[in-house]
Design an enzyme around this catalytic site. Sequence first.
Site, PDB file in Angstrom:
ATOM      1  N   THR A   1       0.821  -1.202   0.000  1.00  0.00           N
ATOM      2  CA  THR A   1       0.000   0.000   0.000  1.00  0.00           C
ATOM      3  C   THR A   1       0.861   1.261   0.000  1.00  0.00           C
ATOM      4  OG1 THR A   1      -1.509   1.249   1.418  1.00  0.00           O
ATOM      5  CG2 THR A   1      -0.081  -0.295   2.534  1.00  0.00           C
ATOM      6  N   ASP A   2       0.275   2.347  -0.500  1.00  0.00           N
ATOM      7  CA  ASP A   2       0.970   3.636  -0.436  1.00  0.00           C
ATOM      8  C   ASP A   2       1.075   4.161   1.000  1.00  0.00           C
ATOM      9  OD1 ASP A   2      -1.728   4.240  -0.062  1.00  0.00           O
ATOM     10  OD2 ASP A   2      -1.843   5.730  -1.670  1.00  0.00           O
ATOM     11  N   GLU A   3       0.298   3.555   1.910  1.00  0.00           N
ATOM     12  CA  GLU A   3       0.303   4.065   3.292  1.00  0.00           C
ATOM     13  C   GLU A   3       1.641   3.849   3.996  1.00  0.00           C
ATOM     14  OE1 GLU A   3      -3.068   3.385   5.738  1.00  0.00           O
ATOM     15  OE2 GLU A   3      -4.464   3.423   4.061  1.00  0.00           O
TER      16      GLU A   3
ATOM     17  N   TYR B   1      -2.020  -0.122  10.988  1.00  0.00           N
ATOM     18  CA  TYR B   1      -2.137  -0.925   9.758  1.00  0.00           C
ATOM     19  C   TYR B   1      -0.939  -0.663   8.845  1.00  0.00           C
ATOM     20  CZ  TYR B   1      -3.428  -1.638   4.839  1.00  0.00           C
ATOM     21  OH  TYR B   1      -3.407  -1.980   3.504  1.00  0.00           O
TER      22      TYR B   1
ATOM     23  N   LYS C   1       2.056  -3.189   7.380  1.00  0.00           N
ATOM     24  CA  LYS C   1       2.343  -3.400   5.956  1.00  0.00           C
ATOM     25  C   LYS C   1       3.799  -3.020   5.649  1.00  0.00           C
ATOM     26  CE  LYS C   1      -0.046  -4.579   3.028  1.00  0.00           C
ATOM     27  NZ  LYS C   1      -0.417  -5.928   2.500  1.00  0.00           N
TER      28      LYS C   1
END
Length: 359
Positions: free
Chosen positions: A145-147, A172, A176
């Site tokens: 993810t970009d997060e 979260y 990741k």
Amino acid sequence: MNRQNDTLVPRHILVTGGAGFIGANFARWVARRYPTTHITVFDALTYAGKRDNLAGIPDDALTFVRGDICDADAVDAVLRPTAADACASGHTPPAVDAIVHFAAESHNDNAIADAAPFLRTNVIGTYTLLEAARRYDIRFHHISTDEVYGDLPLDGVERFNEDSAYRPSSPYAASKAASDHLVRAWHRTYGVRATISNCSNNYGPYQHVEKFIPRQITNILCGLRPKLYGDGHAIRDWINVEDHCSAIWAVLTRGTIGRTYVIGTDGEMSNAQVLRAILRAMDRPGDDFEHVTDRPGADRRYALDAARITAELGWHPRHADFEQGLESTIRWYVDHPQWWRGDKAVTERRYARQTGERS
Ligand code: NAD
Ligand code: DAU
């Protein structure tokens, strides 16, 4: 793997988390375009997974295995080559030649309430799969993810790319980021043939009603008011799930081993803009929603520069018209009430508990 139009087409892929939103869309996407590729979906069927999401994929192209990616024996059982693989009888799928790893706990609100399942599945689960990929020398593509890059100022023009620093800000995102680091380390230390892709916010059919867009659509369909966190100025970079699927395939089949590819389609919109578009498309007044307490530490803006995957792999999105994609997504939820109704009540009860705890 077979060679087709200069592309390495895997004969058999293991799709972890293939009963969830993006995993199921990916399995369906592959089955439509590459009918000779056998797909084994390995999924624990948590609250977020449904076996029925794979309905319509021909039986001879799909094997479904219910299993937990943290269970090393279950993972080994599905990946260990068998004697039947060696003689390629034609009746048994050949040994898995690529793992496409989607399985994860994926929802930020849940991670804020309890991070433990995120650390278990996202970190230990990824470690367990990497060890199996290493043992049997299986190509590994990790969906991320970009997060992991944290957030950007609301008023800036900067965008994340593959060289951006890791600065996860939520539980979260931290889980990741940890999984990405494991993949990089297993590639460098043990030579696992791995790639990673970091994608922005997906939308489309089969997305759980806990997520922003389906939650608002189904709220309206249930006569509930949509819920906007904080002032609604936070920006997400929306991508149609079909474009994410084609990008993953490009990386899986043409990507350079050891590389990361950022995936996005220049889809920046504020949450308030997205909500207004939903209200408009569903013939509701523009102010028919309520503000609720935002997530603690909420990320402000995500934006991605997908120049590498475009230049290196020739990937281009085909569904970048957000309004059109949103309309067909709304139509899908209108047409499939039996798919989401059961989850809706449970999800809204969970939200009532979580927002009560926050405010
Ligand atoms: P999802 O929550 O809809 O689906 C997750 C799937 O994983 C479910 O089918 C669930 O049953 C399965 N699963 C969970 N724990 C498992 C375990 N221990 N063992 C086996 N299976 C398990 O998630 P999603 O939105 O489809 O996201 C898929 C992947 O894409 C995740 O890795 C997520 O981090 C990543 N991602 C999502 C988005 C997005 O916008 N949704 C964007 C970028 C990246
Ligand atoms: O950026 C990629 C990420 O996108 C993925 O890694 C995650 O798995 C995926 O869940 C998604 O994370 P977000 O937290 O950005 O998505 P979500 O749909 O939960 O929320 C999008 C934005 O909408 C966020 O700013 C919070 C806001 N929101 C969310 C809900 C559920 C609301 O305003 N109201 C809501 O009811």
